[in-house]
Write a protein that holds these residues in place. Structure first.
Motif, PDB file in Angstrom:
ATOM      1  N   VAL A 152       0.958  -1.218  -0.150  1.00 60.69           N
ATOM      2  CA  VAL A 152       0.049   0.215   0.119  1.00 60.69           C
ATOM      3  C   VAL A 152       1.038   1.331   0.024  1.00 60.69           C
ATOM      4  O   VAL A 152       1.969   1.294   0.190  1.00 60.69           O
ATOM      5  CB  VAL A 152      -1.071  -0.030   1.300  1.00 60.69           C
ATOM      6  N   PRO A 153       0.398   2.573  -0.451  1.00 58.90           N
ATOM      7  CA  PRO A 153       1.182   3.499  -0.434  1.00 58.90           C
ATOM      8  C   PRO A 153       1.623   4.036   0.908  1.00 58.90           C
ATOM      9  O   PRO A 153       0.798   4.101   1.939  1.00 58.90           O
ATOM     10  CB  PRO A 153       0.362   4.573  -1.086  1.00 58.90           C
ATOM     11  N   PHE A 209       8.318  15.000  -1.650  1.00 61.33           N
ATOM     12  CA  PHE A 209       7.470  14.791  -0.570  1.00 61.33           C
ATOM     13  C   PHE A 209       6.383  13.674  -1.295  1.00 61.33           C
ATOM     14  O   PHE A 209       5.929  12.619  -0.718  1.00 61.33           O
ATOM     15  CB  PHE A 209       6.485  15.610   0.081  1.00 61.33           C
ATOM     16  N   GLY A 210       6.101  13.882  -2.425  1.00 62.47           N
ATOM     17  CA  GLY A 210       5.139  13.275  -3.449  1.00 62.47           C
ATOM     18  C   GLY A 210       5.748  11.961  -3.682  1.00 62.47           C
ATOM     19  O   GLY A 210       4.857  10.868  -3.594  1.00 62.47           O
ATOM     20  N   GLN A 211       7.014  11.867  -3.975  1.00 59.23           N
ATOM     21  CA  GLN A 211       7.571  10.644  -4.281  1.00 59.23           C
ATOM     22  C   GLN A 211       7.497   9.853  -2.941  1.00 59.23           C
ATOM     23  O   GLN A 211       7.598   8.503  -3.003  1.00 59.23           O
ATOM     24  CB  GLN A 211       8.920  10.866  -4.908  1.00 59.23           C
ATOM     25  N   ILE A 212       7.790  10.163  -1.880  1.00 56.87           N
ATOM     26  CA  ILE A 212       7.970   9.606  -0.352  1.00 56.87           C
ATOM     27  C   ILE A 212       6.577   9.162  -0.371  1.00 56.87           C
ATOM     28  O   ILE A 212       6.589   7.624   0.249  1.00 56.87           O
ATOM     29  CB  ILE A 212       8.572  10.364   0.558  1.00 56.87           C
ATOM     30  N   ARG A 213       5.687   9.748  -0.431  1.00 52.92           N
ATOM     31  CA  ARG A 213       4.337   9.337  -0.212  1.00 52.92           C
ATOM     32  C   ARG A 213       3.962   8.223  -1.227  1.00 52.92           C
ATOM     33  O   ARG A 213       3.162   7.202  -0.705  1.00 52.92           O
ATOM     34  CB  ARG A 213       3.152  10.281  -0.236  1.00 52.92           C
ATOM     35  N   SER A 214       4.485   7.783  -2.393  1.00 54.42           N
ATOM     36  CA  SER A 214       4.146   7.236  -3.437  1.00 54.42           C
ATOM     37  C   SER A 214       4.832   5.822  -3.161  1.00 54.42           C
ATOM     38  O   SER A 214       4.358   4.631  -3.817  1.00 54.42           O
ATOM     39  CB  SER A 214       4.573   7.582  -4.791  1.00 54.42           C
ATOM     40  N   LEU A 215       5.875   5.642  -2.275  1.00 54.41           N
ATOM     41  CA  LEU A 215       6.639   4.230  -2.251  1.00 54.41           C
ATOM     42  C   LEU A 215       5.422   3.350  -1.560  1.00 54.41           C
ATOM     43  O   LEU A 215       4.695   3.679  -0.675  1.00 54.41           O
ATOM     44  CB  LEU A 215       7.617   4.509  -1.039  1.00 54.41           C
ATOM     45  N   ARG A 216       5.689   2.190  -1.833  1.00 58.31           N
ATOM     46  CA  ARG A 216       4.364   1.241  -1.591  1.00 58.31           C
ATOM     47  C   ARG A 216       5.285   0.182  -0.417  1.00 58.31           C
ATOM     48  O   ARG A 216       6.191  -0.321  -0.779  1.00 58.31           O
ATOM     49  CB  ARG A 216       4.024   0.137  -2.661  1.00 58.31           C
ATOM     50  N   VAL A 217       4.579   0.005   0.685  1.00 56.95           N
ATOM     51  CA  VAL A 217       5.073  -0.715   1.717  1.00 56.95           C
ATOM     52  C   VAL A 217       4.345  -1.886   2.042  1.00 56.95           C
ATOM     53  O   VAL A 217       3.053  -1.790   1.853  1.00 56.95           O
ATOM     54  CB  VAL A 217       5.157   0.346   3.069  1.00 56.95           C
ATOM     55  N   PRO A 218       4.995  -2.939   2.405  1.00 60.72           N
ATOM     56  CA  PRO A 218       4.089  -4.211   2.870  1.00 60.72           C
ATOM     57  C   PRO A 218       3.099  -4.156   4.249  1.00 60.72           C
ATOM     58  O   PRO A 218       3.488  -3.437   5.150  1.00 60.72           O
ATOM     59  CB  PRO A 218       5.109  -5.274   3.098  1.00 60.72           C
ATOM     60  N   VAL A 237      13.108   3.417  -4.660  1.00 60.59           N
ATOM     61  CA  VAL A 237      13.551   4.696  -4.442  1.00 60.59           C
ATOM     62  C   VAL A 237      14.610   4.942  -5.449  1.00 60.59           C
ATOM     63  O   VAL A 237      14.813   5.884  -6.080  1.00 60.59           O
ATOM     64  CB  VAL A 237      14.605   4.638  -2.873  1.00 60.59           C
ATOM     65  N   GLU A 238      15.513   3.867  -5.867  1.00 66.54           N
ATOM     66  CA  GLU A 238      16.500   3.970  -7.096  1.00 66.54           C
ATOM     67  C   GLU A 238      15.614   4.425  -8.335  1.00 66.54           C
ATOM     68  O   GLU A 238      16.340   5.231  -9.106  1.00 66.54           O
ATOM     69  CB  GLU A 238      17.204   2.768  -7.430  1.00 66.54           C
ATOM     70  N   ARG A 239      14.528   3.933  -8.661  1.00 67.04           N
ATOM     71  CA  ARG A 239      13.609   4.421  -9.878  1.00 67.04           C
ATOM     72  C   ARG A 239      13.472   5.821  -9.791  1.00 67.04           C
ATOM     73  O   ARG A 239      13.540   6.425 -10.714  1.00 67.04           O
ATOM     74  CB  ARG A 239      12.464   3.754  -9.803  1.00 67.04           C
ATOM     75  N   LEU A 240      13.079   6.212  -8.606  1.00 67.75           N
ATOM     76  CA  LEU A 240      12.709   7.648  -8.356  1.00 67.75           C
ATOM     77  C   LEU A 240      13.834   8.791  -8.157  1.00 67.75           C
ATOM     78  O   LEU A 240      13.713   9.609  -9.023  1.00 67.75           O
ATOM     79  CB  LEU A 240      11.990   7.946  -7.161  1.00 67.75           C
ATOM     80  N   ILE A 241      14.992   8.395  -7.979  1.00 66.71           N
ATOM     81  CA  ILE A 241      16.001   9.341  -7.681  1.00 66.71           C
ATOM     82  C   ILE A 241      16.984   9.164  -8.911  1.00 66.71           C
ATOM     83  O   ILE A 241      17.986  10.296  -9.130  1.00 66.71           O
ATOM     84  CB  ILE A 241      17.009   9.138  -6.451  1.00 66.71           C
ATOM     85  N   ARG A 242      16.914   8.408 -10.059  1.00 68.94           N
ATOM     86  CA  ARG A 242      18.095   8.197 -11.267  1.00 68.94           C
ATOM     87  C   ARG A 242      17.272   9.602 -12.128  1.00 68.94           C
ATOM     88  O   ARG A 242      15.920   9.756 -12.349  1.00 68.94           O
ATOM     89  CB  ARG A 242      17.554   6.964 -11.839  1.00 68.94           C
ATOM     90  N   GLY A 243      18.169   9.929 -12.647  1.00 69.57           N
ATOM     91  CA  GLY A 243      17.677  10.964 -13.615  1.00 69.57           C
ATOM     92  C   GLY A 243      18.907  12.136 -14.008  1.00 69.57           C
ATOM     93  O   GLY A 243      19.859  11.637 -13.761  1.00 69.57           O
ATOM     94  N   VAL A 244      18.486  13.219 -14.378  1.00 68.73           N
ATOM     95  CA  VAL A 244      19.657  14.021 -14.862  1.00 68.73           C
ATOM     96  C   VAL A 244      20.279  14.800 -13.617  1.00 68.73           C
ATOM     97  O   VAL A 244      21.445  15.435 -13.778  1.00 68.73           O
ATOM     98  CB  VAL A 244      19.202  15.139 -16.039  1.00 68.73           C
ATOM     99  N   GLY A 245      19.530  14.998 -12.505  1.00 72.68           N
ATOM    100  CA  GLY A 245      20.137  15.895 -11.335  1.00 72.68           C
ATOM    101  C   GLY A 245      20.431  15.185 -10.275  1.00 72.68           C
ATOM    102  O   GLY A 245      20.647  13.845 -10.336  1.00 72.68           O
ATOM    103  N   PRO A 246      20.931  15.878  -9.254  1.00 70.05           N
ATOM    104  CA  PRO A 246      21.488  14.903  -8.099  1.00 70.05           C
ATOM    105  C   PRO A 246      20.231  14.234  -7.553  1.00 70.05           C
ATOM    106  O   PRO A 246      19.071  14.492  -7.603  1.00 70.05           O
ATOM    107  CB  PRO A 246      21.682  16.004  -7.036  1.00 70.05           C
ATOM    108  N   PRO A 247      20.498  13.111  -6.971  1.00 70.80           N
ATOM    109  CA  PRO A 247      19.480  12.279  -6.183  1.00 70.80           C
ATOM    110  C   PRO A 247      18.833  12.971  -4.946  1.00 70.80           C
ATOM    111  O   PRO A 247      19.228  13.624  -4.572  1.00 70.80           O
ATOM    112  CB  PRO A 247      20.356  11.123  -5.571  1.00 70.80           C
ATOM    113  N   ASN A 248      17.267  13.063  -5.352  1.00 69.53           N
ATOM    114  CA  ASN A 248      16.626  13.577  -4.252  1.00 69.53           C
ATOM    115  C   ASN A 248      15.143  12.948  -4.404  1.00 69.53           C
ATOM    116  O   ASN A 248      14.685  12.516  -5.419  1.00 69.53           O
ATOM    117  CB  ASN A 248      16.385  15.187  -4.959  1.00 69.53           C
ATOM    118  N   LEU A 249      14.523  12.990  -3.077  1.00 69.03           N
ATOM    119  CA  LEU A 249      13.383  12.440  -3.195  1.00 69.03           C
ATOM    120  C   LEU A 249      12.046  13.633  -2.668  1.00 69.03           C
ATOM    121  O   LEU A 249      12.514  14.164  -1.644  1.00 69.03           O
ATOM    122  CB  LEU A 249      13.120  11.481  -2.145  1.00 69.03           C
TER     123      LEU A 249
END
Length: 249
Positions: free
Chosen positions: A45-46, A181-190, A167-179
């Motif tokens: 769940v998120p 608030f919306g991305q943190i809320r989107s993480l799915r936890v058991p 997390v790796e999927r979200l922080i990969r990109g052209v800029g420095p690794p960063n998360l």
């Protein structure tokens, strides 16, 4: 000579409508996320369903905190380790100063997350705040307060391959690794059963004792063992035989 199958390129087709307003880097759309979530034997769940508060410290450009001998300790990125905080060299500021807004004051059980940077977020610098001191967070650290979900289960899960892949999927990109608030809320936890939650928290009791005794390498090894045990449970694999808890002299 035939090459191994895993050396061939993989292709993922993404409809153009999904790219509007979204990231275009290939790693973000890699199907590994779905593969890993499918490997989890428990419902996911998120994380946002359990977040009571999420914030970071005050941003005060051009200013430096004025240290005091006794006050509110600022938890910055350098103070965060996987097994706990190292506050010996942390800066303390006057209670109620601009560096100590009420929204940022830490409570025992809050998660502290170094939210950006190759040397911090990318190295999994997050842990549970449990120190008996008045403390706040810096502008580069997130405070995450949960309701209805164990903070120890969260930090253990995110260190596992099932959690960290998200997390790796979200922080990969052209800029420095960063998360964000919306991305943190989107993480799915058991949704862990009570016995699994108790096992995680029992492992963390050992981690905390070793960390507080200054035995940081042993504390991290115990944490890694707890992460491995949780991952086996999440994948529906047999649990390993419990190892004796290290004695703290």
């Amino acid at each position: 000579m035939k090459r191994p199958a895993d050396t061939f390129a993989q292709c993922t087709v993404v409809p153009a409508r999904l790219l509007r307003g979204a990231r275009w880097d290939p790693a973000f759309w890699h199907p590994r996320r779905e593969e890993l979530e499918g490997a989890c034997a428990l419902p996911l769940v998120p994380l946002g369903d359990f977040i009571e508060r999420i914030t970071y410290g005050p941003i005060l450009p051009g200013r430096r905190p004025e240290p005091v001998d006794e006050g509110v300790v600022i938890v910055g990125q350098r103070e965060i380790r996987a097994t706990g905080l190292l506050l010996d060299a942390a800066t303390a500021v006057a209670e109620g100063s601009p560096y100590d807004p009420p929204r940022c004051r830490l409570r025992p059980g809050d998660v502290v997350l170094a939210r950006s940077g190759v040397g911090s977020l990318a190295r999994k610098r997050f842990t549970v705040f449990r120190e008996p001191v008045k403390a706040t967070v810096s502008c580069f650290v997130d405070l995450i307060r949960l309701r209805g979900f164990s903070p120890y289960c969260l930090v253990t899960f995110v260190r596992s391959s099932l959690g960290w892949a998200q997390v790796e999927r979200l922080i990969r990109g052209v800029g420095p690794p960063n998360l964000s608030f919306g991305q943190i809320r989107s993480l799915r936890v058991p949704l862990l059963p009570p016995e699994a939650e108790r096992a995680v928290e029992a492992a963390w009791a050992d981690v905390a004792r070793l960390h507080d005794a200054g035995r940081l390498a042993e504390a991290e090894a115990r944490l890694d063992a707890g992460v491995a045990d949780l991952e086996r449970r999440l994948r529906g694999q047999p649990e390993s035989a419990p190892s004796p808890s290290p004695r703290v002299q």
